[in-house]
Design an enzyme around this catalytic site. Structure first.
Site, PDB file in Angstrom:
ATOM      1  N   ALA A   8      18.258   5.013  24.361  1.00 32.38           N
ATOM      2  CA  ALA A   8      19.568   4.920  23.719  1.00 32.38           C
ATOM      3  C   ALA A   8      20.571   5.538  24.685  1.00 32.38           C
ATOM      4  CB  ALA A   8      19.567   5.676  22.398  1.00 32.38           C
ATOM      5  N   SER A   9      21.572   4.784  25.076  1.00 35.49           N
ATOM      6  CA  SER A   9      22.504   5.222  26.112  1.00 35.49           C
ATOM      7  C   SER A   9      23.284   6.457  25.690  1.00 35.49           C
ATOM      8  CB  SER A   9      23.484   4.098  26.451  1.00 35.49           C
ATOM      9  OG  SER A   9      22.811   2.964  26.931  1.00 35.49           O
ATOM     10  N   GLN A  10      23.755   7.204  26.680  1.00 35.99           N
ATOM     11  CA  GLN A  10      24.579   8.385  26.430  1.00 35.99           C
ATOM     12  C   GLN A  10      25.870   7.958  25.750  1.00 35.99           C
ATOM     13  OE1 GLN A  10      24.370  11.398  29.502  1.00 35.99           O
ATOM     14  NE2 GLN A  10      26.601  11.611  29.463  1.00 35.99           N
TER      15      GLN A  10
END
Length: 406
Positions: A74-76
């Site tokens: 899950a991207s920042q």
């Protein structure tokens, strides 16, 4: 986090921090609203609320190889924010996403498109796509299409797309994306070249894609793109190079030059503050010098008096490599009117080490003239004749040609 903080309170605090630190020109009030509305924690239920609303990436699929990068994350959140700002979604847009991940980004985009829009998201991994499908259904976004498919193939059955976004590192623009993105549409992707990655917002024109904004980012690489090379220089695996397939670089050719450690050290008058980023230097090098690549040096290689000079960033420094010679970015602390600064320079090794150090130094001075100036990046389909492209430094890849200019 306090004991009684609600998910909404945590979400608002996170978005407050992101907005306060947002990059110049990459703010969108509608994206802010979407991130305050869509519950990130519901897309990563295995994470604590504290982790879900921390500004950091969260692994959702580990790699069976313990020495390799995770297979999906899950991207920042701050990266999610500025990439969606770059994408400039409008109500009613038809959107394609390569890299479904948790489904969170697709949910944000579906929120932004409004009732007349469409979102299709793709993921290579069946279990990741299944997770995204389950989470989207559970959070009220069941009309998002989730397909288990190589993102490089796109989704021609739902094209043309007004917006296309990749949430995986892309080394070469897939040919299918050229066909599926409408003229006037926008493509945002983490593009990789010469060892660096930038999130680039391209606007589609009739015969090219023209950059509108760039931002520093880091993403897991897209599966199936085999254009990046790496190799150790020394037998002890202390020095490693990363380069692109089109570059005539052979890591072992540097072994003798680095082992002898006969150094050509060049210092400039360019100085930076302790917290000032150096990534613009690397970007400029990639736009002018075909020898640009990346070097990593473990501490043992420069710990002794007879060792190599310490690179500016040992794990992530730009370098120039030609044949059996190399030069890379270095720095040293200096005092400037009572303030601690770092003077920049280049360390060269091998027969052409001095020349390469001078070339790197010249680009340090050019960067110092305007440290915030972004390059123009124009992408053309593979096979486009030189005379039909803008002038500038050309980087050829199997499916596209990049022209980078300052």
């Amino acid at each position: 986090m306090t004991e009684h903080s609600t998910p909404q309170e945590l979400r608002n605090r996170l978005v407050d921090r992101i907005v306060k630190a947002s990059l110049p020109g990459l703010y969108d009030a509608r994206v802010e609203d979407a991130m305050r509305t869509v519950p990130r924690h519901d897309f990563i239920p295995q994470a604590s609320l504290e982790l879900a609303y921390a500004n950091q990436a969260v692994t959702i699929k580990d790699n069976p190889d313990p020495d390799a990068l995770p297979l999906s994350c899950a991207s920042q959140p701050d990266v999610v924010f500025f990439m969606l700002a770059q994408l400039g979604i409008q109500p009613g847009n038809n959107i394609l996403e390569a890299g479904a991940g948790t489904g969170y980004n697709a949910a944000l985009m579906r929120h932004l498109t409004g009732p007349t829009g469409n979102v299709t998201t793709l993921d290579y991994h069946e279990d990741v796509a299944a997770h995204a499908r389950q989470r989207l259904d559970a959070t009220g976004f069941s009309d998002v299409r989730v397909l288990t498919r190589d993102g490089a193939l796109g989704a021609p059955e739902y094209a043309p797309f007004d917006r296309l976004i990749a949430t995986v590192g892309v080394w070469d623009l897939p040919a299918s994306w050229w066909d599926q993105l409408a003229v006037g549409g926008r493509l945002v992707l983490p593009l990789r070249w010469r060892g660096l990655t930038r999130s680039i917002a391209f606007v589609r024109e009739a015969d090219c894609l023209r950059s509108e904004s760039l931002a520093t980012c880091g993403f897991l690489p897209m599966i199936g793109q085999d254009g990046e090379r790496e190799g150790y220089v020394d037998a002890d695996h202390l020095v490693k190079l990363y380069w692109d397939a089109d570059q005539p670089i052979h890591a072992l050719s540097l072994r003798k030059s680095l082992a002898e450690a006969k150094e050509h050290l060049l210092w400039t008058n360019v100085a930076v503050a302790p917290d000032e980023p150096l990534d613009g230097i690397w970007l400029r090098l990639s736009a002018v010098d075909p020898a640009t690549c990346r070097i990593t040096v473990r501490p043992e290689a420069f710990a002794s008096a007879a060792g190599l000079h310490r690179p500016a960033i040992p794990a992530l420094s730009p370098a120039l490599v030609e044949g059996d010679s190399v030069a890379y970015l270095v720095l040293e602390p200096v005092d400037v009117q009572g303030s601690k600064r770092y003077r920049l320079g280049a360390a060269g090794y091998g027969p052409a080490g001095q020349e390469l150090a001078e070339r790197l130094g010249m680009q340090l001075r050019a960067w110092d003239d305007d440290r915030t100036l972004p390059p123009s990046i124009i992408a053309y389909p593979a096979g486009t004749p030189d005379e039909k492209m803008a002038s500038g430094h050309v980087i050829d890849k199997p499916s596209g040609r990049l022209v980078i200019t300052y």
